[in-house]
Design a protein around this motif. Structure first.
Motif, PDB file in Angstrom:
ATOM      1  N   ILE A  44       0.842  -1.195   0.000  1.00 36.68           N
ATOM      2  CA  ILE A  44       0.000   0.000   0.000  1.00 36.68           C
ATOM      3  C   ILE A  44       0.881   1.250   0.000  1.00 36.68           C
ATOM      4  O   ILE A  44       1.915   1.289   0.664  1.00 36.68           O
ATOM      5  CB  ILE A  44      -0.912   0.011   1.249  1.00 36.68           C
ATOM      6  N   ASN A  45       0.462   2.260  -0.741  1.00 40.42           N
ATOM      7  CA  ASN A  45       1.180   3.530  -0.773  1.00 40.42           C
ATOM      8  C   ASN A  45       0.407   4.593   0.005  1.00 40.42           C
ATOM      9  O   ASN A  45      -0.802   4.774  -0.207  1.00 40.42           O
ATOM     10  CB  ASN A  45       1.367   4.008  -2.212  1.00 40.42           C
ATOM     11  N   ALA A  67      -4.678   6.297   1.527  1.00 39.93           N
ATOM     12  CA  ALA A  67      -3.931   5.094   1.160  1.00 39.93           C
ATOM     13  C   ALA A  67      -4.388   4.549  -0.185  1.00 39.93           C
ATOM     14  O   ALA A  67      -5.592   4.386  -0.426  1.00 39.93           O
ATOM     15  CB  ALA A  67      -4.107   4.022   2.230  1.00 39.93           C
ATOM     16  N   LEU A  68      -3.426   4.263  -1.072  1.00 40.53           N
ATOM     17  CA  LEU A  68      -3.691   3.704  -2.392  1.00 40.53           C
ATOM     18  C   LEU A  68      -3.227   2.262  -2.439  1.00 40.53           C
ATOM     19  O   LEU A  68      -2.112   1.938  -2.012  1.00 40.53           O
ATOM     20  CB  LEU A  68      -2.954   4.507  -3.470  1.00 40.53           C
ATOM     21  N   GLY A  69      -4.078   1.381  -2.985  1.00 39.72           N
ATOM     22  CA  GLY A  69      -3.677  -0.009  -3.116  1.00 39.72           C
ATOM     23  C   GLY A  69      -4.788  -0.858  -3.688  1.00 39.72           C
ATOM     24  O   GLY A  69      -5.847  -0.359  -4.094  1.00 39.72           O
ATOM     25  N   GLU A  70      -4.566  -2.166  -3.742  1.00 42.28           N
ATOM     26  CA  GLU A  70      -5.596  -3.099  -4.166  1.00 42.28           C
ATOM     27  C   GLU A  70      -6.645  -3.221  -3.068  1.00 42.28           C
ATOM     28  O   GLU A  70      -6.328  -3.142  -1.876  1.00 42.28           O
ATOM     29  CB  GLU A  70      -4.998  -4.474  -4.454  1.00 42.28           C
ATOM     30  N   TYR A  71      -7.887  -3.453  -3.470  1.00 37.45           N
ATOM     31  CA  TYR A  71      -8.964  -3.586  -2.491  1.00 37.45           C
ATOM     32  C   TYR A  71      -8.625  -4.637  -1.433  1.00 37.45           C
ATOM     33  O   TYR A  71      -8.801  -4.420  -0.233  1.00 37.45           O
ATOM     34  CB  TYR A  71     -10.270  -3.990  -3.190  1.00 37.45           C
ATOM     35  N   LEU A  83      -6.031  -3.367   0.973  1.00 36.00           N
ATOM     36  CA  LEU A  83      -6.584  -2.327   1.824  1.00 36.00           C
ATOM     37  C   LEU A  83      -7.522  -2.911   2.876  1.00 36.00           C
ATOM     38  O   LEU A  83      -7.492  -2.515   4.049  1.00 36.00           O
ATOM     39  CB  LEU A  83      -7.351  -1.299   0.963  1.00 36.00           C
ATOM     40  N   GLN A  84      -8.356  -3.857   2.449  1.00 33.48           N
ATOM     41  CA  GLN A  84      -9.273  -4.497   3.392  1.00 33.48           C
ATOM     42  C   GLN A  84      -8.515  -5.253   4.483  1.00 33.48           C
ATOM     43  O   GLN A  84      -8.864  -5.209   5.661  1.00 33.48           O
ATOM     44  CB  GLN A  84     -10.198  -5.455   2.630  1.00 33.48           C
ATOM     45  N   LYS A  85      -7.450  -5.939   4.061  1.00 30.06           N
ATOM     46  CA  LYS A  85      -6.649  -6.708   5.023  1.00 30.06           C
ATOM     47  C   LYS A  85      -5.922  -5.769   5.978  1.00 30.06           C
ATOM     48  O   LYS A  85      -5.900  -6.011   7.198  1.00 30.06           O
ATOM     49  CB  LYS A  85      -5.660  -7.575   4.261  1.00 30.06           C
ATOM     50  N   CYS A  86      -5.345  -4.724   5.445  1.00 28.61           N
ATOM     51  CA  CYS A  86      -4.534  -3.822   6.252  1.00 28.61           C
ATOM     52  C   CYS A  86      -5.372  -3.042   7.263  1.00 28.61           C
ATOM     53  O   CYS A  86      -4.999  -2.928   8.432  1.00 28.61           O
ATOM     54  CB  CYS A  86      -3.792  -2.850   5.337  1.00 28.61           C
ATOM     55  N   PHE A  87      -6.521  -2.537   6.810  1.00 34.21           N
ATOM     56  CA  PHE A  87      -7.326  -1.666   7.664  1.00 34.21           C
ATOM     57  C   PHE A  87      -8.583  -2.347   8.204  1.00 34.21           C
ATOM     58  O   PHE A  87      -9.446  -1.696   8.777  1.00 34.21           O
ATOM     59  CB  PHE A  87      -7.708  -0.400   6.887  1.00 34.21           C
ATOM     60  N   ARG A  88      -8.690  -3.662   7.960  1.00 38.48           N
ATOM     61  CA  ARG A  88      -9.828  -4.446   8.462  1.00 38.48           C
ATOM     62  C   ARG A  88     -11.149  -3.839   8.066  1.00 38.48           C
ATOM     63  O   ARG A  88     -12.045  -3.603   8.899  1.00 38.48           O
ATOM     64  CB  ARG A  88      -9.732  -4.573   9.987  1.00 38.48           C
TER      65      ARG A  88
END
Length: 215
Positions: free
Chosen positions: A173-174, A202-206, A209-214
């Motif tokens: 994620i960026n 935050a920019l990234g794949e869905y 992003l879902q995993k990182c930010f729950r």
């Protein structure tokens, strides 16, 4: 500045006209309703009352002179489809048409539309994502796989800098920027510290992003 033909100035079309005016573009508005044309006059460069399914009428507008033709006809898909097709036949450089259902989008793309906008579906998706979690503040869809989310700083990240967290390597994620009190700062650096009074862009794949930010 672009020269834009806007066909259909109902509620959605009027909103587009207002935004285009704010961006400084030249807009020709077309609609069959005199009342709708009068309502949009303060926001457009020119306007005409006419039937956009009439090829002779469209020819008088000089379709090839417009950078973009936007078709926002609602409630009558047949007219929208015919208008889209005629615009392309008459030399339109780029046709953007409104769809209200998935099947309409498919027909429009097959019959002259270069792009399709689907406002109800797009807003529904935004609202579902935005309001289904307490820590999502906004999001912008980039494509089917990528998005930009504005989220609160995870508790475990607070007080640490971006370089220390190694977010790009760990999560793919960026961090594009941070927002504090409504002000956006895109000059983030590895030493930028994430505090509890900021939100992250935050920019990234869905999935990431879902995993990182729950989400």
């Amino acid at each position: 500045m672009k020269n834009i033909l806007l066909v259909g100035v109902g509620r959605f079309g009027r909103h587009i006209a207002v935004q285009l005016a704010q961006l400084g573009h030249q807009v020709m508005a077309v609609d069959t309703s005199e009342d709708r044309i009068n309502d949009v006059l303060p926001f457009v460069t020119n306007a005409q009352i006419g039937d956009s399914t009439n090829a002779d009428f469209l020819r008088t507008l000089g379709i090839g002179n417009y950078d973009v033709c936007i078709v926002t006809i609602s409630g009558n898909f047949q007219n929208s489809l015919e208008t889209t097709s005629l615009l392309k036949e008459l030399g339109a450089k780029c046709v953007v048409s409104r769809a209200e259902r998935d099947v309409q989008a498919k027909f429009l793309l097959r019959n002259g539309a270069d792009h399709v906008v689907y406002p109800e579906k797009q807003v529904a998706k935004w609202a579902a994502i935005r309001y289904s979690s307490n820590h999502i503040f906004d999001y912008i869809e980039i494509d089917d796989q990528h998005a930009i989310f504005e989220v609160e700083v995870p508790e475990a990240w607070r007080g640490k800098n971006i370089g220390e967290l190694d977010i790009r390597r760990r999560f793919g994620i960026n961090i594009l920027g941070i927002k504090r009190a409504g002000e956006t700062d895109v000059s983030v650096k590895p030493e930028t510290v994430l505090t509890n009074d900021v939100t992250i862009l935050a920019l990234g794949e869905y999935k990431q992003l879902q995993k990182c930010f729950r989400l």
